[in-house]
Design a protein around this motif. Structure first.
Motif, PDB file in Angstrom:
ATOM      1  N   GLY A 105      68.209  38.793   0.708  1.00 25.82           N
ATOM      2  CA  GLY A 105      69.013  37.626   1.043  1.00 25.82           C
ATOM      3  C   GLY A 105      68.332  36.656   1.994  1.00 25.82           C
ATOM      4  O   GLY A 105      67.251  36.917   2.536  1.00 25.82           O
ATOM      5  N   PRO A 106      68.958  35.501   2.230  1.00 24.81           N
ATOM      6  CA  PRO A 106      68.352  34.439   3.034  1.00 24.81           C
ATOM      7  C   PRO A 106      68.142  34.793   4.498  1.00 24.81           C
ATOM      8  O   PRO A 106      67.193  34.291   5.120  1.00 24.81           O
ATOM      9  N   LEU A 107      69.005  35.636   5.072  1.00 27.29           N
ATOM     10  CA  LEU A 107      68.797  36.031   6.461  1.00 27.29           C
ATOM     11  C   LEU A 107      67.466  36.749   6.628  1.00 27.29           C
ATOM     12  O   LEU A 107      66.704  36.481   7.563  1.00 27.29           O
ATOM     13  N   TRP A 108      67.190  37.660   5.733  1.00 31.67           N
ATOM     14  CA  TRP A 108      65.945  38.403   5.789  1.00 31.67           C
ATOM     15  C   TRP A 108      64.742  37.487   5.585  1.00 31.67           C
ATOM     16  O   TRP A 108      63.757  37.563   6.325  1.00 31.67           O
ATOM     17  N   ARG A 109      64.820  36.636   4.586  1.00 26.40           N
ATOM     18  CA  ARG A 109      63.661  35.788   4.297  1.00 26.40           C
ATOM     19  C   ARG A 109      63.383  34.837   5.463  1.00 26.40           C
ATOM     20  O   ARG A 109      62.228  34.642   5.854  1.00 26.40           O
ATOM     21  N   THR A 110      64.434  34.261   6.023  1.00 22.40           N
ATOM     22  CA  THR A 110      64.276  33.230   7.038  1.00 22.40           C
ATOM     23  C   THR A 110      63.901  33.785   8.404  1.00 22.40           C
ATOM     24  O   THR A 110      63.138  33.148   9.149  1.00 22.40           O
ATOM     25  N   THR A 111      64.412  34.974   8.749  1.00 18.70           N
ATOM     26  CA  THR A 111      64.190  35.501  10.104  1.00 18.70           C
ATOM     27  C   THR A 111      63.251  36.693  10.175  1.00 18.70           C
ATOM     28  O   THR A 111      62.795  37.047  11.272  1.00 18.70           O
ATOM     29  N   HIS A 143      56.318  38.603   8.867  1.00 22.78           N
ATOM     30  CA  HIS A 143      55.383  39.206   7.914  1.00 22.78           C
ATOM     31  C   HIS A 143      54.657  38.199   7.023  1.00 22.78           C
ATOM     32  O   HIS A 143      54.093  38.580   5.999  1.00 22.78           O
ATOM     33  N   GLY A 144      54.684  36.936   7.395  1.00 16.83           N
ATOM     34  CA  GLY A 144      53.923  35.945   6.640  1.00 16.83           C
ATOM     35  C   GLY A 144      54.370  35.798   5.200  1.00 16.83           C
ATOM     36  O   GLY A 144      53.572  35.431   4.330  1.00 16.83           O
ATOM     37  N   GLY A 145      55.638  36.080   4.927  1.00 21.09           N
ATOM     38  CA  GLY A 145      56.183  35.931   3.588  1.00 21.09           C
ATOM     39  C   GLY A 145      56.270  37.227   2.800  1.00 21.09           C
ATOM     40  O   GLY A 145      56.990  37.296   1.799  1.00 21.09           O
ATOM     41  N   TRP A 146      55.544  38.262   3.214  1.00 21.07           N
ATOM     42  CA  TRP A 146      55.661  39.556   2.538  1.00 21.07           C
ATOM     43  C   TRP A 146      57.015  40.177   2.848  1.00 21.07           C
ATOM     44  O   TRP A 146      57.475  40.148   3.989  1.00 21.07           O
ATOM     45  N   GLU A 147      57.631  40.777   1.842  1.00 23.15           N
ATOM     46  CA  GLU A 147      58.984  41.325   2.004  1.00 23.15           C
ATOM     47  C   GLU A 147      58.940  42.758   2.538  1.00 23.15           C
ATOM     48  O   GLU A 147      59.479  43.692   1.939  1.00 23.15           O
ATOM     49  N   PHE A 148      58.327  42.917   3.707  1.00 19.18           N
ATOM     50  CA  PHE A 148      58.280  44.229   4.341  1.00 19.18           C
ATOM     51  C   PHE A 148      59.588  44.472   5.086  1.00 19.18           C
ATOM     52  O   PHE A 148      59.916  43.742   6.015  1.00 19.18           O
TER      53      PHE A 148
END
Length: 287
Positions: A29-35, A41-46
Motif C-alpha cells: 500500500g501507499p503508506l509503505w511505499r511513501t514512508t 530502501h531506495g524503492g526496493w520493497e524490503f
C-alpha cells in the motif's frame, strides 16, 4: 507496522494470530511505499530493517554467485530473493505461508521476465516445510520474532543446509530495558515476539542444532530506519492525506513513534547473526 519494520510474513498462525497475519496483507500500500520503500530502501520493497546493506554484506562474505543456491524462509513479497538474484545471479527459493504476499512475490517475479528464472516461491509453513534439495546458504530476515516456534523454523533451516552451510539472520531481540508493557504493545501492534536477548539468543540456535553462532548488535540501524520513517511521514503528510485516511495515518505515526522510542531506550534491540550447520562426519571419521 512491525519492528521489522512494519511487517514480514506470519507463519504457524493460531486463531488469535490469524488476525495479526492480515496486517501483512497491506505491505504493497501507499503508506509503505511513501514512508518505507522509497526513503529507507531506495524503492526496493524490503519489509525489513536490514535492507540492501545486509544483503550486500552477505553476497560479499559468502561469495554468492551463479553457482550458489539460497533458501529464504518467510520470503514475503519476494524482494530479498529478487535483489540477490539480480545482484549475483544466484538461485533463490523462497518459502512463504501468507497467501497475499506469496501472490505478490509470484506476480513480481513474472513481471520481471526471464531474468528471474532462477527465483522460485513455494507455499509452506517454515516450521513444517521440508526441502527437496540442499542449499549453500539460508536467510531469515526479521521473521523469527513473528513465529510462535522459531526453533522449529531454525531446525528446518539446518536440515536444508549443505554440510557446513551458513544461516544468516536479522531480527529484533528483547533489550535490557524491556518492560511487560512494551512487550504487550509489540504483540498488539504486529504480533511481534522479540527474541530473547543476551546468551539466551544463542540458545535458540544451539537448540536447533546450529553451531558457531555469532551475533552483532545493529540497533543503530533500527533507530535510523524508524527515524527515517517518522521524518517521511511528516514531510509527505499532504501526499499521504490524499491516499489514506486520517485514522490510518495517525495509527502509523503512533506505531512508528513506539518502535523508535523502544529501540532508542534499549527496550528493543536489533541484531544480525550467523550460525553454521555442523560439518557432517565422513564414514572414516565416524569410525
Amino acid at each position: 507496522m512491525t519492528g521489522a519494520p512494519p511487517g514480514a510474513s506470519r507463519e504457524n498462525a493460531a486463531p488469535d494470530e490469524d488476525d495479526k497475519n492480515r496486517i501483512y496483507d497491506t505491505v504493497t500500500g501507499p503508506l509503505w511505499r511513501t514512508t518505507v520503500y522509497e526513503p529507507v530502501h531506495g524503492g526496493w520493497e524490503f519489509t525489513n530493517i536490514a535492507g540492501a546493506r545486509l544483503l550486500d554484506d552477505v553476497a560479499a562474505t559468502f561469495r554468492v554467485g551463479p553457482l550458489t543456491h539460497v533458501l529464504e524462509l518467510c520470503s514475503g513479497t519476494g524482494a530479498v530473493a529478487r535483489y540477490l538474484n539480480q545482484r549475483t545471479g544466484c538461485a533463490v527459493t523462497g518459502v512463504e505461508l501468507n497467501a497475499a504476499q506469496l501472490a505478490c512475490a509470484r506476480r513480481a517475479r513474472a513481471e520481471a521476465g526471464p531474468g528471474m528464472a532462477r527465483v522460485s516461491f513455494v507455499e509452506g509453513d517454515v516450521t513444517r516445510w521440508q526441502p527437496d534439495r540442499l542449499y549453500d546458504l539460508a536467510l531469515v530476515v526479521d521473521s523469527l520474532s513473528l513465529l510462535s516456534d522459531p526453533v522449529a523454523a531454525l531446525r528446518n533451516a539446518r536440515r536444508a543446509l549443505c554440510s557446513a552451510g551458513w544461516l544468516v539472520f536479522a531480527d529484533t531481540l528483547a533489550g535490557p530495558e524491556m518492560t511487560a508493557a512494551t512487550q504487550r504493545r509489540a504483540w498488539d501492534l504486529d504480533g511481534l515476539r522479540p527474541l530473547p536477548g543476551g546468551s539466551r539468543s544463542d540458545d535458540l540456535f544451539t537448540a536447533a542444532g546450529l553451531a558457531d553462532v555469532h551475533l552483532v548488535d545493529a540497533t543503530d540501524t533500527a533507530v535510523a530506519c524508524f527515524q527515517t520513517i517518522a521524518d517521511a511521514t511528516t514531510e509527505r503528510a499532504g501526499e499521504l492525506a490524499a491516499v489514506v485516511t486520517a485514522e490510518e495515518l495517525a495509527e502509523w505515526r503512533t506505531a512508528t513513534d513506539f518502535y523508535l522510542d523502544a529501540y532508542r531506550s534499549g527496550q528493543l534491540t536489533y541484531w544480525h547473526g550467523l550460525a553454521r550447520r555442523p560439518r557432517r562426519a565422513t564414514a572414516r571419521q565416524a569410525a
